[in-house]
Design a protein around this motif. Structure first.
Motif, PDB file in Angstrom:
ATOM      1  N   UNK A 115       3.369 -29.256 -22.118  1.00 31.63           N
ATOM      2  CA  UNK A 115       3.888 -29.921 -22.501  1.00 31.63           C
ATOM      3  C   UNK A 115       4.749 -31.472 -21.962  1.00 31.63           C
ATOM      4  N   UNK A 116       5.050 -30.777 -20.580  1.00 30.26           N
ATOM      5  CA  UNK A 116       5.868 -32.161 -20.174  1.00 30.26           C
ATOM      6  C   UNK A 116       4.707 -32.873 -19.812  1.00 30.26           C
ATOM      7  N   UNK A 117       3.183 -32.200 -19.578  1.00 27.35           N
ATOM      8  CA  UNK A 117       2.913 -34.241 -19.088  1.00 27.35           C
ATOM      9  C   UNK A 117       1.924 -34.523 -19.417  1.00 27.35           C
ATOM     10  N   UNK A 118       2.005 -33.608 -21.511  1.00 26.05           N
ATOM     11  CA  UNK A 118       0.587 -34.246 -22.592  1.00 26.05           C
ATOM     12  C   UNK A 118       2.166 -34.538 -23.309  1.00 26.05           C
ATOM     13  N   UNK A 119       2.722 -35.052 -23.211  1.00 27.47           N
ATOM     14  CA  UNK A 119       3.985 -34.974 -24.567  1.00 27.47           C
ATOM     15  C   UNK A 119       4.677 -36.694 -24.598  1.00 27.47           C
ATOM     16  N   UNK A 120       4.807 -36.954 -25.078  1.00 30.13           N
ATOM     17  CA  UNK A 120       4.450 -38.684 -25.294  1.00 30.13           C
ATOM     18  C   UNK A 120       6.403 -38.565 -25.034  1.00 30.13           C
ATOM     19  N   UNK A 121       7.041 -39.413 -24.025  1.00 27.43           N
ATOM     20  CA  UNK A 121       8.419 -39.136 -23.441  1.00 27.43           C
ATOM     21  C   UNK A 121       8.830 -38.333 -23.071  1.00 27.43           C
ATOM     22  N   UNK A 122      10.574 -38.519 -22.608  1.00 29.59           N
ATOM     23  CA  UNK A 122      10.746 -37.978 -21.475  1.00 29.59           C
ATOM     24  C   UNK A 122      11.890 -35.918 -21.906  1.00 29.59           C
ATOM     25  N   UNK A 123      11.484 -35.871 -21.072  1.00 31.01           N
ATOM     26  CA  UNK A 123      13.040 -34.005 -21.533  1.00 31.01           C
ATOM     27  C   UNK A 123      14.128 -34.713 -22.251  1.00 31.01           C
ATOM     28  N   UNK A 124      15.015 -35.840 -22.123  1.00 29.03           N
ATOM     29  CA  UNK A 124      15.806 -36.420 -22.204  1.00 29.03           C
ATOM     30  C   UNK A 124      15.875 -36.661 -23.643  1.00 29.03           C
ATOM     31  N   UNK A 125      14.518 -37.296 -23.961  1.00 33.88           N
ATOM     32  CA  UNK A 125      14.537 -37.883 -25.569  1.00 33.88           C
ATOM     33  C   UNK A 125      14.520 -36.349 -26.577  1.00 33.88           C
ATOM     34  N   UNK A 126      13.722 -35.558 -26.157  1.00 27.51           N
ATOM     35  CA  UNK A 126      13.378 -34.627 -26.723  1.00 27.51           C
ATOM     36  C   UNK A 126      14.956 -33.043 -26.299  1.00 27.51           C
ATOM     37  N   UNK A 127      15.591 -33.192 -25.709  1.00 29.86           N
ATOM     38  CA  UNK A 127      16.939 -32.550 -25.697  1.00 29.86           C
ATOM     39  C   UNK A 127      17.787 -33.819 -27.008  1.00 29.86           C
ATOM     40  N   UNK A 128      17.499 -34.824 -26.839  1.00 23.80           N
ATOM     41  CA  UNK A 128      18.691 -35.271 -27.603  1.00 23.80           C
ATOM     42  C   UNK A 128      18.066 -35.504 -29.098  1.00 23.80           C
ATOM     43  N   UNK A 129      17.013 -35.101 -29.250  1.00 21.42           N
ATOM     44  CA  UNK A 129      16.260 -34.734 -30.866  1.00 21.42           C
ATOM     45  C   UNK A 129      16.793 -33.784 -31.367  1.00 21.42           C
ATOM     46  N   UNK A 130      16.864 -32.655 -30.337  1.00 24.95           N
ATOM     47  CA  UNK A 130      17.931 -31.567 -30.474  1.00 24.95           C
ATOM     48  C   UNK A 130      18.891 -31.448 -31.370  1.00 24.95           C
ATOM     49  N   UNK A 131      19.574 -31.860 -30.297  1.00 24.11           N
ATOM     50  CA  UNK A 131      21.337 -32.467 -30.756  1.00 24.11           C
ATOM     51  C   UNK A 131      21.894 -33.321 -31.474  1.00 24.11           C
ATOM     52  N   UNK A 132      20.595 -34.289 -32.403  1.00 17.08           N
ATOM     53  CA  UNK A 132      20.541 -34.394 -33.177  1.00 17.08           C
ATOM     54  C   UNK A 132      20.595 -33.908 -34.645  1.00 17.08           C
ATOM     55  N   UNK A 133      19.779 -33.030 -34.591  1.00 19.03           N
ATOM     56  CA  UNK A 133      19.821 -31.315 -35.293  1.00 19.03           C
ATOM     57  C   UNK A 133      20.770 -31.132 -36.220  1.00 19.03           C
ATOM     58  N   UNK A 134      22.195 -31.219 -35.018  1.00 19.51           N
ATOM     59  CA  UNK A 134      23.001 -30.381 -35.099  1.00 19.51           C
ATOM     60  C   UNK A 134      23.282 -28.992 -36.133  1.00 19.51           C
ATOM     61  N   UNK A 135      22.684 -27.943 -34.837  1.00 19.77           N
ATOM     62  CA  UNK A 135      22.045 -26.910 -35.300  1.00 19.77           C
ATOM     63  C   UNK A 135      23.769 -25.746 -35.552  1.00 19.77           C
ATOM     64  N   UNK A 136      24.403 -26.108 -34.839  1.00 16.00           N
ATOM     65  CA  UNK A 136      25.665 -25.150 -35.060  1.00 16.00           C
ATOM     66  C   UNK A 136      25.391 -24.542 -33.135  1.00 16.00           C
ATOM     67  N   UNK A 137      26.704 -24.321 -33.480  1.00 15.43           N
ATOM     68  CA  UNK A 137      26.911 -22.881 -32.219  1.00 15.43           C
ATOM     69  C   UNK A 137      26.166 -21.979 -32.455  1.00 15.43           C
ATOM     70  N   UNK A 138      26.163 -20.959 -33.614  1.00 20.63           N
ATOM     71  CA  UNK A 138      25.660 -19.227 -33.239  1.00 20.63           C
ATOM     72  C   UNK A 138      23.962 -19.957 -33.295  1.00 20.63           C
ATOM     73  N   UNK A 139      23.520 -20.812 -34.007  1.00 22.10           N
ATOM     74  CA  UNK A 139      21.819 -20.622 -33.330  1.00 22.10           C
ATOM     75  C   UNK A 139      21.889 -21.612 -33.049  1.00 22.10           C
ATOM     76  N   UNK A 140      22.504 -22.070 -32.089  1.00 23.64           N
ATOM     77  CA  UNK A 140      21.652 -22.772 -30.326  1.00 23.64           C
ATOM     78  C   UNK A 140      22.172 -21.299 -29.200  1.00 23.64           C
ATOM     79  N   UNK A 141      23.131 -20.706 -29.889  1.00 24.54           N
ATOM     80  CA  UNK A 141      23.362 -19.048 -28.686  1.00 24.54           C
ATOM     81  C   UNK A 141      22.704 -18.678 -29.084  1.00 24.54           C
ATOM     82  N   UNK A 142      21.819 -18.490 -30.141  1.00 19.97           N
ATOM     83  CA  UNK A 142      21.177 -17.139 -30.994  1.00 19.97           C
ATOM     84  C   UNK A 142      19.930 -17.508 -29.828  1.00 19.97           C
ATOM     85  N   UNK A 143      18.846 -18.554 -30.304  1.00 23.40           N
ATOM     86  CA  UNK A 143      18.029 -19.848 -29.843  1.00 23.40           C
ATOM     87  C   UNK A 143      17.682 -19.316 -28.568  1.00 23.40           C
TER      88      UNK A 143
END
Length: 196
Positions: A115-143
Motif C-alpha cells: 500500500x505504501x508503494x501503490x497508494x497515492x499520497x504519503x503516510x502523513x496524509x493517511x494519518x491526518x485522515x484517521x485523525x480527522x475521523x475523531x474516533x475517540x480514545x477508546x476506539x483508537x486504543x482498541x484498534x
C-alpha cells in the motif's frame, strides 16, 4: 633375471583367497549376499511375484476407493487423528495461534508495504485522515491493541520456543505455566504499547 619369491601369507590375512574360507563371518556374509542376490534376481525375472499384489485390471479408482472405505468402516478402526477429534489443550491452541499470528504479521507487513508503494499520497496524509475521523480514545486504543497484540504474542511465544530449543521447560507442567506466562505478558505488553 630371477623373480624373488613372494613373502609367505599369514593365516587370516585379508589379501589372500586361501584365508577367506577360514573366517566364518565372512563366509556367512558371502552366503547371505549370494542368497539375497539370487532372490532379487528371481523377483526381477519372475513377473508372477509382481502380479501377486496388483489391483485387478477390471476395477476403477472409484471402485477401489469404495472397497477401501467399506473395509475400514466395517473394521471399526479408530480414525486417524485430526483437529476435530483432539481434546483441546492450552499448548495446542497456542501452537495454532503462533502460526496464525505469524501468517497475520507477514500478511500485514506485506500489505502495508504494497500500500505504501501503490497508494497515492504519503503516510502523513493517511494519518491526518484517521485523525480527522475523531474516533475517540477508546476506539483508537482498541484498534492499537488489536494491531499490536499479534506482534507481542508472537514475540513472547517465540522466546518460549527458543527456550524449548535449548531443552528448558519441556515438562508438561512447565509447558502449561509458560503458556499462561506468555498470555499474561502478551496482554500486558499490548496494553502498554496501545496506551502510548
Amino acid at each position: 633375471m630371477t623373480v624373488p619369491p613372494a613373502p609367505p601369507q599369514r593365516e587370516g590375512q585379508h589379501g589372500s583367497r586361501a584365508s577367506f574360507p577360514s573366517r566364518p563371518e565372512l563366509k556367512m556374509a558371502a552366503l547371505l549376499l549370494r542368497h539375497v542376490g539370487r532372490h532379487c534376481l528371481r523377483a526381477h525375472l519372475n513377473s508372477q511375484l509382481c502380479l501377486r499384489n496388483a489391483v485387478p485390471l477390471g476395477t476403477t479408482a472409484k471402485e477401489e476407493m469404495e472397497r477401501f472405505w467399506n473395509k475400514n468402516t466395517s473394521s471399526n478402526r479408530p480414525v486417524s487423528p485430526h483437529i476435530s477429534i483432539y481434546s483441546w489443550s492450552l499448548p495446542m491452541v497456542m501452537s495454532i495461534c503462533h502460526r496464525g499470528t505469524g501468517v497475520a504479521l507477514s500478511g500485514g507487513v506485506s500489505l502495508f508495504g504494497l500500500s505504501a508503494l501503490l497508494l497515492p499520497g504519503s503516510f502523513e496524509s493517511y494519518l491526518m485522515f484517521v485523525k480527522s475521523l475523531s474516533l475517540g480514545p477508546a476506539l483508537i486504543h482498541t484498534a492499537k491493541f488489536v494491531l499490536v497484540f499479534p506482534l507481542m504474542y508472537h514475540t513472547w511465544n517465540g522466546i518460549r520456543h527458543l527456550m524449548w530449543d535449548l531443552g528448558k521447560g519441556l515438562a508438561i507442567p512447565q509447558v502449561e505455566q509458560s503458556g499462561v506466562a506468555v498470555l499474561v505478558l502478551s496482554v500486558l505488553s499490548s496494553v502498554g504499547l496501545a496506551a502510548m
